[in-house]
Write an enzyme that holds these catalytic residues in place. Sequence first.
Site, PDB file in Angstrom:
ATOM      1  N   CYS A 137      47.543 -66.022 -15.030  1.00 27.76           N
ATOM      2  CA  CYS A 137      48.140 -66.857 -16.082  1.00 27.76           C
ATOM      3  C   CYS A 137      47.656 -68.304 -16.010  1.00 27.76           C
ATOM      4  O   CYS A 137      47.746 -69.030 -16.991  1.00 27.76           O
ATOM      5  CB  CYS A 137      49.658 -66.805 -15.976  1.00 27.76           C
ATOM      6  SG  CYS A 137      50.261 -67.194 -14.333  1.00 27.76           S
ATOM      7  N   GLN A 151      53.597 -66.032 -22.131  1.00 24.13           N
ATOM      8  CA  GLN A 151      52.422 -65.723 -21.328  1.00 24.13           C
ATOM      9  C   GLN A 151      52.115 -64.226 -21.391  1.00 24.13           C
ATOM     10  O   GLN A 151      50.973 -63.823 -21.611  1.00 24.13           O
ATOM     11  CB  GLN A 151      52.682 -66.134 -19.868  1.00 24.13           C
ATOM     12  CG  GLN A 151      51.519 -65.827 -18.946  1.00 24.13           C
ATOM     13  CD  GLN A 151      50.293 -66.680 -19.253  1.00 24.13           C
ATOM     14  OE1 GLN A 151      50.397 -67.895 -19.373  1.00 24.13           O
ATOM     15  NE2 GLN A 151      49.140 -66.056 -19.395  1.00 24.13           N
TER      16      GLN A 151
HETATM   17  N1  NVA Z   1      54.879 -68.364 -11.633  1.00 15.84           N
HETATM   18  C1  NVA Z   1      54.298 -69.616 -12.072  1.00 15.84           C
HETATM   19  C2  NVA Z   1      53.713 -69.477 -13.442  1.00 15.84           C
HETATM   20  C3  NVA Z   1      53.022 -70.696 -13.967  1.00 15.84           C
HETATM   21  C4  NVA Z   1      52.497 -70.531 -15.354  1.00 15.84           C
HETATM   22  C5  NVA Z   1      55.372 -70.688 -12.033  1.00 15.84           C
HETATM   23  O1  NVA Z   1      56.490 -70.422 -12.469  1.00 15.84           O
HETATM   24  O2  NVA Z   1      55.086 -71.800 -11.565  1.00 15.84           O
HETATM   25  N1   CP Z   2      50.140 -70.400 -17.870  1.00 19.48           N
HETATM   26  C1   CP Z   2      50.876 -71.481 -18.158  1.00 19.48           C
HETATM   27  O1   CP Z   2      52.008 -71.391 -18.628  1.00 19.48           O
HETATM   28  O2   CP Z   2      50.243 -72.671 -17.914  1.00 19.48           O
HETATM   29  P1   CP Z   2      50.950 -74.112 -17.868  1.00 19.48           P
HETATM   30  O3   CP Z   2      51.918 -74.091 -16.743  1.00 19.48           O
HETATM   31  O4   CP Z   2      49.826 -75.081 -17.663  1.00 19.48           O
HETATM   32  O5   CP Z   2      51.643 -74.328 -19.184  1.00 19.48           O
END
Ligand code: NVA
Ligand code: CP
Length: 300
Positions: A259, A131
């Site tokens: 993200c 990411q």
């Molecule tokens: N901090 C979030 C990012 C998702 C892409 C998670 O770990 O759920």
């Molecule tokens: N940003 C990201 O990693 O998205 P997903 O959780 O949908 O893969």
Amino acid sequence: MKKDLLTIKDLTSKEIFDLFKLAKDMKQKPDAYRQVLKGKVLAMIFEKPSLRTRVTFETGIYQLGGIGIYLAPQDIKLGKRESVEDVARNLSRWVDGIMIRTFAQKILEKMSENASIPVINALSDLYHPCQILADLFTIWERGHDLSKFTLAYVGDGNNIAHSFIWGAVRTGFKLRIATPKGYEPKEEILGEARKEKADIKLYINPKEAVRNANAVYTDVWTSMGQEEEREKRLKVFPPYQVNMELFSFAKKDAYFMHCLPAHRGEEVTNEVIDSSRSIVLDQAENRLHIQKAVMKRLMG
Ligand code: NVA
Ligand code: CP
């Protein structure tokens, strides 16, 4: 490059900028790369849900001439039906790379130690390197000199924040992080990064962190795996919402970044995420291009 990509720390500054150049070329001339991973197979292990990561890795390997095999949590029951070590040893006999989204960073490390093939971190509780590569590539491809760029990260000191810390060390942007007390990034990671002379400052007040920034970045307040803390977090985080008022403290032409997935109305308002300053879909698109570059380098 190292065999695996478990954290941004695994990459040198030169390797990161080389990946950006390769991703840019792959984005401009996708047809020139249709065969570079011909016949190669990527095992895609998911212990958490995903939209972007799954679709961009699977599309990416296909566009390079290979295929991805999606392994859902119930398929292999990592560590329950079979140990991480044994899964790593088996996969190494059949496929050419492993992409894994999991909980503890230790699981990734065990996978990497026991696999003779590249292992790519597709998000752990600690880091999300793919990411952050996509995010920094998105800024870089717009012509910004990262050494003159300030990114303000507002919200939870989570996997995204930790990866930005290593991103700042390796690419030289100034990082301003605002979190509620008790939700700061891990002290070990900050300490290690500071030894490498990164320009990183922590704030409690989000306005101070955002002031004059070139980009304001936020992420969900409750990450995957923390669902039972959601109610508690919903009480703590509202002052950290990126709304037009907070966003107005950044430079006039600042980007809004996320993200995704976004919880609209929590960490960001519709007005900000849907504004002309928001580049969240460019970030999402670039997951594809940067991961194709990573796969070519590691599996090619
Ligand atoms: N901090 C979030 C990012 C998702 C892409 C998670 O770990 O759920
Ligand atoms: N940003 C990201 O990693 O998205 P997903 O959780 O949908 O893969």
